[in-house]
Design a protein around this motif. Structure first.
Motif, PDB file in Angstrom:
ATOM      1  N   UNK A   1      -0.043   8.383   3.662  1.00  0.00           N
ATOM      2  CA  UNK A   1      -0.946   9.505   3.395  1.00  0.00           C
ATOM      3  C   UNK A   1      -0.388  10.495   2.376  1.00  0.00           C
ATOM      4  N   UNK A   2       0.931  10.466   2.126  1.00  0.00           N
ATOM      5  CA  UNK A   2       1.451  11.332   1.077  1.00  0.00           C
ATOM      6  C   UNK A   2       1.804  10.515  -0.164  1.00  0.00           C
ATOM      7  N   UNK A   3       1.373   9.253  -0.212  1.00  0.00           N
ATOM      8  CA  UNK A   3       1.510   8.430  -1.415  1.00  0.00           C
ATOM      9  C   UNK A   3       2.880   7.809  -1.593  1.00  0.00           C
ATOM     10  N   UNK A   4       3.665   7.705  -0.490  1.00  0.00           N
ATOM     11  CA  UNK A   4       4.952   7.023  -0.623  1.00  0.00           C
ATOM     12  C   UNK A   4       4.726   5.513  -0.622  1.00  0.00           C
ATOM     13  N   UNK A   5       5.506   4.794  -1.438  1.00  0.00           N
ATOM     14  CA  UNK A   5       5.326   3.349  -1.536  1.00  0.00           C
ATOM     15  C   UNK A   5       5.782   2.688  -0.247  1.00  0.00           C
ATOM     16  N   UNK A   6       4.843   2.016   0.432  1.00  0.00           N
ATOM     17  CA  UNK A   6       5.177   1.409   1.727  1.00  0.00           C
ATOM     18  C   UNK A   6       6.158   0.253   1.594  1.00  0.00           C
ATOM     19  N   UNK A   7       6.076  -0.489   0.473  1.00  0.00           N
ATOM     20  CA  UNK A   7       6.984  -1.620   0.270  1.00  0.00           C
ATOM     21  C   UNK A   7       8.433  -1.145   0.327  1.00  0.00           C
ATOM     22  N   UNK A   8       8.690  -0.051  -0.423  1.00  0.00           N
ATOM     23  CA  UNK A   8      10.037   0.502  -0.433  1.00  0.00           C
ATOM     24  C   UNK A   8      10.393   1.042   0.943  1.00  0.00           C
ATOM     25  N   UNK A   9       9.456   1.770   1.535  1.00  0.00           N
ATOM     26  CA  UNK A   9       9.737   2.389   2.838  1.00  0.00           C
ATOM     27  C   UNK A   9      10.019   1.340   3.916  1.00  0.00           C
TER      28      UNK A   9
ATOM     29  N   UNK B   1       0.816  -1.212   0.000  1.00  0.00           N
ATOM     30  CA  UNK B   1       0.000   0.000   0.000  1.00  0.00           C
ATOM     31  C   UNK B   1       0.851   1.264   0.000  1.00  0.00           C
ATOM     32  N   UNK B   2       0.210   2.399   0.214  1.00  0.00           N
ATOM     33  CA  UNK B   2       0.956   3.665   0.289  1.00  0.00           C
ATOM     34  C   UNK B   2       0.510   4.408   1.542  1.00  0.00           C
TER      35      UNK B   2
ATOM     36  N   UNK C   1      -7.977   2.699  10.439  1.00  0.00           N
ATOM     37  CA  UNK C   1      -8.357   2.948   9.046  1.00  0.00           C
ATOM     38  C   UNK C   1      -7.403   2.313   8.041  1.00  0.00           C
ATOM     39  N   UNK C   2      -6.118   2.422   8.290  1.00  0.00           N
ATOM     40  CA  UNK C   2      -5.149   1.868   7.334  1.00  0.00           C
ATOM     41  C   UNK C   2      -4.318   0.781   8.021  1.00  0.00           C
ATOM     42  N   UNK C   3      -4.947  -0.350   8.212  1.00  0.00           N
ATOM     43  CA  UNK C   3      -4.323  -1.438   8.968  1.00  0.00           C
ATOM     44  C   UNK C   3      -2.994  -1.869   8.382  1.00  0.00           C
ATOM     45  N   UNK C   4      -2.886  -1.859   7.014  1.00  0.00           N
ATOM     46  CA  UNK C   4      -1.657  -2.325   6.371  1.00  0.00           C
ATOM     47  C   UNK C   4      -0.450  -1.491   6.788  1.00  0.00           C
ATOM     48  N   UNK C   5      -0.654  -0.227   7.111  1.00  0.00           N
ATOM     49  CA  UNK C   5       0.488   0.628   7.474  1.00  0.00           C
ATOM     50  C   UNK C   5       1.055   0.235   8.838  1.00  0.00           C
ATOM     51  N   UNK C   6       0.196  -0.357   9.651  1.00  0.00           N
ATOM     52  CA  UNK C   6       0.683  -0.858  10.940  1.00  0.00           C
ATOM     53  C   UNK C   6       1.199  -2.294  10.795  1.00  0.00           C
ATOM     54  N   UNK C   7       0.463  -3.091   9.995  1.00  0.00           N
ATOM     55  CA  UNK C   7       0.727  -4.529   9.942  1.00  0.00           C
ATOM     56  C   UNK C   7       2.111  -4.869   9.379  1.00  0.00           C
ATOM     57  N   UNK C   8       2.464  -4.308   8.193  1.00  0.00           N
ATOM     58  CA  UNK C   8       3.691  -4.775   7.543  1.00  0.00           C
ATOM     59  C   UNK C   8       4.971  -4.442   8.304  1.00  0.00           C
ATOM     60  N   UNK C   9       5.153  -3.196   8.738  1.00  0.00           N
ATOM     61  CA  UNK C   9       6.387  -2.951   9.514  1.00  0.00           C
ATOM     62  C   UNK C   9       6.446  -3.790  10.789  1.00  0.00           C
TER      63      UNK C   9
END
Lengths: 347, 319, 333
Positions: C100-108, C97-98, C279-287
């Motif tokens: 809130x400013x559209x940065x690629x979470x995979x890369x981050x 996913x990305x 709201x954005x579970x993936x942003x918490x889950x992957x890291x």
């Protein structure tokens, strides 16, 4: 056949370990009569401790396993008893003392309490009686002020005193067999002399039979009536103490006797020494265990275990040199009462 | 006399502070001398300080008093560099063949370490040749050089330990219970080898042991220690035939002999009492608590060394 | 010697004269030496036999490889914002996913893994080395020096390390370097104490004394003789110190003192994720998933290494050990 107090026949004991089976005892026969001391001598790892621990059934099974053989005590084959049945014998009929008295005593409990517990586990006696018996035992092993010793903790005592306590404890139930596994090895000679005296006196007073394990030939000379020499899991020579010391027949016994300098007599020019090291019991040799170190080794020695030859008067030797077909005329290099190799007298 | 002795020790003292005001008098005023080429046996029971004497001579411990004179040079306190030079003259063979070899070094590395440290031999190849020679000298082969200590038996390890000590070509070797951890049949091999090496390399030994019969066999002279002090010293023949100190007498009487008839007829005068503590010693003979002849004088006054025969000295009030 | 016949009979009639002639080549039957076992290869072998070790090693390798290569080959920059693609759920274009400013979470996430790993390894290694040096000095020199150093260690251990870290990060600001400095200054005491103990344990071993009598200097003794003997234990210690450092970084990020944006770390990413957890579970889950996997794998590997190092077959005669064990077992009974 005469009745022996304890008779071990063809005993085989193995240990299962991560890297294979250790054949620690490979066919041991011996007997013990009432009131006598049997010395079991041999180097570390020859199986002498395992043998007596098997008699006491102290080795946890598994990894230990009695492969074959019988241990007959007063008509009962101990080798077949369950652990629960065995408990009746341990401490009451057989007692054992170890080399390291410190680890055999519980450091957090007073001497008296440990002795009393042990005594009451086997005999129905009141606390008062138990205390009296314990104190009498403590004074019998030559501890001064037995009443104070009764209240002491093991760590406040010296090695010699602790070993005396162990002996007192082992003998408090009046066992018929006392097994002593290198009881004096960790002690100084002067203390050793005291302990040996105590054991000899008690044996006479209580008519206990003793199996005395040691690697020190001097100590067995003082203690033992009969002797069994062990090597690589087998008894290679056994007989009366005098026979073994004065008329040894097995090359290993020659080496054992000749390799230690003596305090008595002339200082020898050179010690008899046995080359090499004892065999690995993971893969015990096919033939005689001593073959690879023996200077008289023959083809048959490498391939077959020698049978037991009776030289007379209960003196038994496992060595092919005694076979009538053996042409080699080997003269023993050692022994007071036998024809010696000229000029190779060691003592 | 200059040059008569290889090593002289005068009034050597080594105390260990155990804290709380308790001081262990491990070695207390010990004097002896060793002639070149002879073997002095140092016997005594465990805790009598014999190992401490050996280690103090080699400066593994700092002496607290007395002098150590090596070839007429006072080496008690010398600068570190001179001390390292002395390492090539005085060496030690340790007791426990299991603990005295680093399990992470090959036998070859262990034996050649002394050569490397002291820059003996001009390059690696020469040191390797020397290592092989040393291994052969102690009855091992050069195939053993690449193996690790745990692959060897006790006797073989002890041989490696001896090769390590002899690598630097020493004159004086302290054998600290060098055979007591070995099996009986292997002990004789090592004793015979030590005797051969003494001849071949012209070595002088200080042979520390608790086994009186081995000491009698290997030594020309013997010193008997009891609780940090030498109680009797003299030629081996004299001391063993005519022990003068009550402790030596008791000790010799206590040793069992491999002769059943003799043993069973022998009268034991078992030494009574327990060893007194070497911590915070009071003046007086240390043996007084166990001595059958002890008097008031023994308990209050230190006995001095007295000569009782040619090359035979005893510290006892009753002579 | 007289020859014996039992009951006038021979024991075994099949034996020939040949059997009773001396062995021709005695050297051939003299006992063989045990097979050679080198320590580290042996440890490796035991490690490879352990399924857990293989599994944890694989997880570690995958994470490390991803941390190295994802940022290099990713079509997105870790700090490039793209408002058109903000707050996207995981998809083929953006596997994690990305934000809130559209940065690629995979890369981050894998840039963050890189930072965390770097801080973890260096932040564990440096205090370890500092501690080792101080501990070695303390243990080897002994006496007053030892006393003083150990009292300093005691005092420093009494103060929670969080306090030093916060202090240092406040002064130096949140960057990987200041985090490592903070970790180094707050983490050396434990390893100093441990290493001192080890030195004391080996200082009077006979092989160390033997090296001393050969004239070896302290440096040589410590490096050649003591270090190899404790290397295994040190490796285990290090394996468990790395997760500690990673956690410390995460903790600092949580209270806002860690890495400052746009630079990122696993700790910081999970902290951000917590805020939008609902709201954005993936942003918490992957890291969080990566940090958990990483730490679990490190701990497991450390454990397996400890098992593999168990010097059961080393150090002394195996038979002696077997017998001693048997005797010990016997006493318990």
């Amino acid at each position: 056949m005469s009745e022996h107090l304890l008779e071990v026949k063809n005993l085989h004991v193995s240990f299962r370990t991560v890297i294979g089976e250790v054949k620690a005892v490979r066919g041991v026969d011996f007997y013990l009569d009432r009131g006598e001391t049997l010395g079991l001598v041999g180097e570390s790892g020859c199986g002498k401790s395992v043998t007596v621990q098997t008699v006491m059934r102290l080795n946890p099974e598994p990894p230990a396993e009695i492969k074959e053989g019988s241990i007959v005590y007063q008509g009962v084959d101990i080798a077949k008893l369950s652990d629960k049945e065995m408990r009746k014998y341990r401490g009451k009929e057989f007692s054992m003392i170890f080399q390291d008295a410190m680890t055999s005593l519980n450091p957090t409990t007073r001497i008296g309490k440990q002795m009393k517990e042990m005594l009451q586990a086997h005999r129905k006696v009141s606390d008062q009686e138990a205390r009296e018996i314990c104190i009498r035992m403590l004074s019998m092993v030559g501890l001064p002020n037995p009443e104070t010793v009764y209240e002491r903790f093991p760590h406040t005592m010296s090695g010699g005193q602790r070993q005396r306590v162990m002996i007192a404890m082992a003998l408090s139930c009046n066992p018929s067999i006392l097994i002593a596994d290198e009881p004096t090895t960790a002690l100084d000679v002067t203390i050793q002399a005291q302990i040996l005296e105590v054991m000899n006196n008690l044996k006479r007073e209580l008519n206990t039979s003793i199996i005395f394990i040691t690697h020190n030939m001097g100590v067995v000379a003082r203690m033992a009536d009969r002797l069994a020499v062990m090597y690589a899991g087998q008894i290679i020579e056994s007989g009366k103490s005098e026979d073994i010391f004065y008329r040894p027949k097995h090359p290993y016994t020659w080496g054992l006797l000749g390799s230690m300098p003596s305090l008595k007599g002339e200082v020898p020019k050179r010690l008899l020494s046995i080359p090499g090291t004892p065999p690995d019991l993971f893969a015990p040799p096919k033939g005689c265990g001593f073959a690879s170190r023996c200077e008289h080794c023959m083809n048959v020695c490498v391939n077959r275990v020698p049978p037991e030859y009776d030289v007379g008067d209960g003196h038994k030797v496992r060595c092919w040199l005694l076979d009538p077909r053996c042409k080699a005329d080997v003269k023993p290099p050692i022994g007071r009462d036998q024809e010696l190799i000229p000029g190779k007298e060691a003592e | 006399m200059a040059g008569e002795y290889l090593l002289q020790v005068e009034g050597l003292k080594k105390y260990f502070n155990l804290g709380k005001g308790r001081i262990l008098h491990a070695v207390d005023d010990v004097s002896f001398a060793v002639r070149p080429g002879e073997t002095l046996g140092l016997v005594g029971e465990s805790g009598c300080g014999k190992t401490t004497v050996g280690r103090t001579l080699l400066k593994l411990y700092k002496p607290d008093g007395g002098r150590i004179i090596y070839r007429d040079e006072d080496v008690t306190h010398v600068p570190a560099r001179r001390q390292r030079e002395l390492c090539c003259k005085m060496q030690m063979i340790y007791q426990d063949p299991y603990a005295s070899l680093n399990p992470f070094m090959t036998i070859g590395e262990i034996v050649s370490e002394g050569l490397e440290i002291n820059k003996i031999g001009k390059d690696r190849a020469e040191r390797q040749m020397m290592t092989y020679d040393l291994l052969e000298m102690v009855g091992l082969t050069k195939e053993h050089a690449n193996r690790f200590p745990h692959e060897f038996s006790g006797g073989q390890r002890q041989r490696a330990g001896i090769a390590r000590a002899l690598a630097v070509n020493p004159e004086f070797v302290v054998c600290d219970e060098a055979i007591s951890a070995l099996d009986v049949s292997v002990q004789a091999q090592i004793i015979n080898m030590l005797l051969d090496l003494r001849e071949k390399m012209n070595l002088t030994y200080l042979f520390i042991a608790h086994d009186l019969s081995v000491v009698r066999y290997i030594s020309q002279r013997v010193a008997v220690m009891y609780l940090g002090k030498i109680v009797e010293i003299g030629s081996a023949a004299e001391v063993y035939a005519h022990p003068a100190h009550p402790y030596t007498q008791g000790l010799l009487n206590a040793v069992p002999v491999a002769d059943p008839e003799f043993e069973k007829s022998k009268q034991y005068k078992a030494m009574t009492g327990e060893v007194s503590s070497p911590i915070n010693c009071k003046p007086g003979c240390r043996f007084a608590s166990r001595c059958p002849r002890a008097t008031e004088k023994c308990r209050t006054e230190d006995p001095l060394m007295k000569q009782v025969g040619p090359d035979h000295f005893v510290a006892c009030h009753h002579l | 010697m007289e020859k014996i016949k039992k009951n006038g009979q021979l024991y075994d009639d099949t034996l020939t004269e040949e059997d009773f002639s001396p062995v021709p080549d005695r050297a051939a039957i003299v006992d063989q030496i045990r097979p050679s076992m080198r320590y580290w290869p042996e440890v490796g072998k035991r490690l490879m036999k352990n399924k857990m070790a293989i599994a944890s090693l694989t997880v570690l390798a995958v994470i490390v490889l991803l941390a190295i290569f994802v940022p290099i080959f990713s079509p997105y920059e870790y700090d490039a914002s793209n408002f058109l693609a903000a707050k996207q759920k995981p998809s083929w274009a953006h596997p994690f996913g990305t934000d809130k400013v559209g940065r690629d979470m995979f890369t981050r996430v894998f840039v963050g893994t890189r930072t965390s790993l770097l801080i973890g390894v260096i932040g564990a290694l440096i205090p370890y080395i500092i501690g080792m040096t101080i501990g070695a000095i303390s243990g080897w020199v002994g006496g007053t020096v030892d006393m003083v150093i150990m009292r300093v260690v005691d005092v420093m251990l009494c103060i929670p390390s969080m306090i030093y870290m916060i202090l240092i990060l406040v002064v130096l600001g949140g960057s990987p370097v200041s985090l490592i400095v903070a970790l180094a200054l707050s983490g050396w005491m434990g390893s100093a104490r441990g290493f001192r103990g080890r030195i004391l344990q080996f200082k009077n071993r006979e092989f160390v004394l033997a090296a001393k009598t050969l004239g070896a200097r302290p440096g040589r003794i410590i490096i050649r003789h003591i270090l190899p003997n404790i290397l295994g234990n040190m490796a285990v210690g290090l394996c468990s110190a790395i997760p500690g450092a990673i956690f410390a970084e995460a903790g600092m990020s949580y209270i806002g003192l860690g890495i400052s944006p746009p630079m990122t770390s696993l700790g910081q990413l999970s902290t951000d994720g917590v805020a939008v957890f609902m709201t954005e579970f993936h942003r918490f889950f992957f890291p969080s998933l990566i940090i958990s996997l990483l730490i679990f794998a490190l701990f497991m590997f450390g454990n397996c290494l400890r098992d593999a190092l168990d010097p059961k077959l080393r150090d002394e005669d195996y038979m002696a050990r077997v017998y001693r064990r048997m005797r010990k077992g016997g006493r318990k009974a």
